[in-house]
Enzyme design. Structure first.
Site, PDB file in Angstrom:
ATOM      1  CB  CYS A 100      35.096 -11.560  52.188  1.00  0.00           C
ATOM      2  SG  CYS A 100      34.989 -13.243  51.420  1.00  0.00           S
ATOM      3  CD  GLU A 139      37.036 -10.857  48.117  1.00  0.00           C
ATOM      4  OE1 GLU A 139      37.646 -10.791  49.436  1.00  0.00           O
ATOM      5  OE2 GLU A 139      36.181 -10.669  47.580  1.00  0.00           O
TER       6      GLU A 139
HETATM    7  C1  SIN Z   1      32.929 -11.065  49.223  1.00  0.00           C
HETATM    8  O1  SIN Z   1      32.117 -11.456  50.421  1.00  0.00           O
HETATM    9  O2  SIN Z   1      33.653 -11.974  49.033  1.00  0.00           O
HETATM   10  C2  SIN Z   1      32.521 -10.032  48.327  1.00  0.00           C
HETATM   11  C3  SIN Z   1      31.490  -8.914  49.021  1.00  0.00           C
HETATM   12  C4  SIN Z   1      31.307  -8.069  47.942  1.00  0.00           C
HETATM   13  O3  SIN Z   1      31.752  -7.721  47.108  1.00  0.00           O
HETATM   14  O4  SIN Z   1      30.795  -6.989  48.700  1.00  0.00           O
END
Ligand code: SIN
Length: 486
Positions: free
Chosen positions: A294, A260
Site C-alpha cells: 500500500c 488501513e
Molecule cells: C501495506 O502494504 O499495507 C503495509 C506496508 C508496510 O507496513 O510497510
C-alpha cells in the site's frame, strides 16, 4: 517438492478456543506458491459455523484476559518476540513460498513484524490514565480499559507483519481476537498462532485469546462475527472498496474501526534533490514485494530539470534487478500474487504507452519460470491523465510524470482520493516545511524511501483509512476510556 524449515511449525487447521481443529464442514482449499504454482499446503475452508464458534471463544476470553496483569501481557509479548526471531529463517521461507517475495525481504518482514510485538510489549506497561482536581473541586479520574473482542482482517502482502501489527496492541490492551488472514497467504498466520497459543498458556492467557479462521469466503466468515453484539472492534488492512463495505457492516453496532486502506503514493523529486539518493529511495519505495504494498511509490513526479538524470538512474537500477523465485538468494523481484495481478499491471503499462508514455526500460522474465511473473518497467513522460497515474499499480512499474513548479507537483500529488504516504526528495528546508503541511497524506518519507517502522504511527488520510497502527498511538486503537467524576 522442496524440504522447508517451516513444516514442523505449520498447523494445517484453524484455531478456536485454544484447539487446532478441522472446519465444521470438513472442507479444504489449497495454498499455492505464486512463484512455482506448486501447492504448499491444504488447509480448512471455514464457514459461518466456525466463525460463530470462534466469536464465542473470543467473547468468553474477554473478561479473563482483561484481568491478566499488564506485566504478564508484556512478558508474554516479549517471549513471543524472541520465539518469532528464533524462527526467523523458517518464517521467512514460509512468507516467500506463500507470498512470493524474495527471501531477503521475507527475513526483513519477520524482523519488522516481530518489532511490533517487541514495541507493544513495552506499551502494555504504559496504559494511559489520569487523575486530577476538577476546577469545581471534585476529582476527575480517567481510566483505560480493553475495548473488548476484536476482529482482525489481514492482507496477503505482509502475512506476518500485518497480523502482528494488529495482534500485539490488541493483547497489550487486553483484547481477545479472531484473525482472518487472507485466503492467498494464510499459512504464516497459522504458524504464528501455534507459537502464540503455546506461549499464551504459559503466561496465564485464557484459551480463546487468539482464534484464527482460514477460508475462501471472507463475507461468509465476517457476517456472523460483525453482527455479533459482543464484538467491539474491527481492524482491517486491504482495499478501500472492501473497507467501505466493512464500514457499512460495522455501522449498525457503531463498532470501533481501524482501516488501513489503499494508497497511491506520489514520489516527488525536486530540482534541488540529491538525484542519486532519490534513485536509491525510489527503489526502496517502489520495489518492496515487487511493488505490491500500500505504501509503494505509485507515481514519480519529477522536476523537468532533473527528469532525464533521474530517469537514467532509475533505468540503470531497474536493469540490475533479478527476476525469479524468491527462494533464490540472488533474486530481487519475485512473482505477483496471482494472474489477475499480473494482467492488471501489464494492462496499465500498455494503456500508458498508448497514451504516449515512453518505455524507458522493460526487463524480461526468464522463460524457465513458472508463476505469475511480470517484467519490471520504467515509463517516462507519462501524461498525468493516464490510468496508471490514478490507479494503485501493485506491480514493478515506475511511471515518471514531469512537473515544472512546486505548486503543480503538490496539486498533482493531492489530486487523488487517497492519502496514505508521500515521498519527497529536496534539500530545501523551507520547501520541506511547505510539503509537510501541503501534502494530504498520513505519512511522508522526506529524503527517505521508507516510512514503515513499528515505533511510528502508520496510517493514512482521506480514502486511505482511519486510525493509526504502531507507535505511541497504536495501543489507543484497542482501548476504551471511562471518565469518573469523583
Ligand atoms: C501495506 O502494504 O499495507 C503495509 C506496508 C508496510 O507496513 O510497510
Amino acid at each position: 517438492m522442496r524440504s522447508y524449515l517451516f513444516y514442523d511449525m505449520l498447523p494445517h487447521q484453524i484455531l478456536v478456543a485454544g484447539e487446532f481443529r478441522d472446519a465444521a464442514l470438513n472442507r479444504t482449499f489449497d495454498v499455492v506458491d505464486p512463484g512455482s504454482l506448486e501447492t504448499v499446503a491444504t488447509i480448512p475452508d471455514a464457514t459461518a459455523e466456525d466463525a460463530i464458534a470462534a466469536m464465542e471463544a473470543c467473547a468468553a476470553a474477554a473478561a479473563p484476559l482483561a484481568l491478566v496483569s499488564t506485566r504478564a501481557r508484556a512478558d508474554f509479548l516479549d517471549a513471543l518476540y524472541r520465539a518469532v526471531m528464533d524462527r526467523q529463517e523458517a518464517f521467512a521461507q514460509l512468507i516467500t513460498v506463500e507470498c512470493g517475495k524474495p527471501i531477503t525481504e521475507s527475513r526483513a518482514e519477520v524482523a519488522y513484524g516481530a518489532d511490533y510485538i517487541r514495541w507493544f510489549a513495552g506499551e502494555a506497561l504504559r496504559q494511559p490514565g489520569l487523575a486530577r482536581p476538577a476546577p469545581s473541586g471534585h476529582t476527575q479520574i480517567v481510566v483505560s480499559k480493553p475495548v473488548g473482542p476484536a476482529y482482525l482482517i489481514t492482507p496477503w502482502n505482509f502475512p506476518l507483519a500485518m497480523a502482528t501489527r494488529k495482534f500485539a496492541p490488541a493483547i497489550a490492551a487486553g483484547c481477545p481476537v479472531v484473525i482472518k488472514p487472507a485466503q492467498l497467504t494464510p499459512l504464516t498466520t497459522l504458524a504464528f498462532a501455534r507459537l502464540a497459543t503455546d506461549l499464551g498458556s504459559q503466561f496465564g492467557l485464557p484459551a480463546g485469546f487468539l482464534n484464527v479462521l482460514t477460508g475462501t469466503s471472507s463475507s461468509a466468515l465476517s457476517a456472523p462475527i460483525l453482527s455479533d453484539s459482543r464484538l467491539r472492534k474491527l481492524s482491517f488492512t486491504g482495499s478501500t472498496e472492501v473497507g467501505r463495505t466493512l464500514l457499512a457492516q460495522a455501522a449498525p453496532s457503531v463498532l470501533r474501526t481501524s482501516m488501513e486502506l489503499g494508497g497511491n503514493a506520489p514520489f516527488l523529486v525536486f530540482e534541488d534533490a540529491d538525484v542519486d539518493a532519490a534513485v536509491a529511495g525510489a527503489m526502496a519505495a517502489k520495489m518492496r514485494n515487487a511493488g505490491q504494498t500500500c505504501a509503494a511509490a505509485n507515481r514519480f513526479l519529477v522536476h523537468r530539470s532533473v527528469a532525464e538524470e533521474f530517469t537514467e538512474g532509475l533505468r540503470a537500477a531497474f536493469a540490475a534487478l533479478v527476476v525469479g523465485h524468491g527462494l533464490d538468494e540472488s533474486v530481487t523481484v519475485g512473482p505477483l500474487i496471482n494472474d489477475d495481478a499480473r494482467a492488471s499491471s501489464e494492462q496499465l503499462v500498455d494503456a500508458a504507452v498508448s497514451d504516449g508514455a515512453d518505455l524507458a526500460f522493460e526487463g524480461s522474465v526468464p522463460s524457465a519460470l513458472r508463476g505469475h511473473f511480470t517484467a519490471p518497467v520504467v515509463l517516462a513522460n507519462v501524461p498525468h491523465t493516464s490510468p496508471i497515474v490514478g490507479t494503485e499499480i501493485f506491480g514493478p512499474v515506475a511511471p515518471i510524470v514531469v512537473f515544472d513548479s512546486e505548486d503543480e507537483a503538490i496539486k498533482i500529488a493531492n489530486g487523488t482520493p487517497f492519502g496514505l504516504v508521500a515521498y519527497a526528495f529536496t534539500r530545501d528546508l523551507e520547501r520541506s516545511r511547505r510539503l509537510t503541511s501541503g501534502l494530504e497524506v498520513g505519512m511522508i518519507g522526506l529524503n527517505r524511501g521508507m516510512v514503515s517502522d513499528a515505533t511510528a504511527p502508520f496510517g493514512g488520510l482521506k480514502a486511505s483509512g482511519l486510525g493509526k497502527e504502531g507507535g505511541d498511538m497504536g495501543l489507543a486503537e484497542y482501548l476504551a476510556t471511562t471518565y469518573v467524576a469523583f
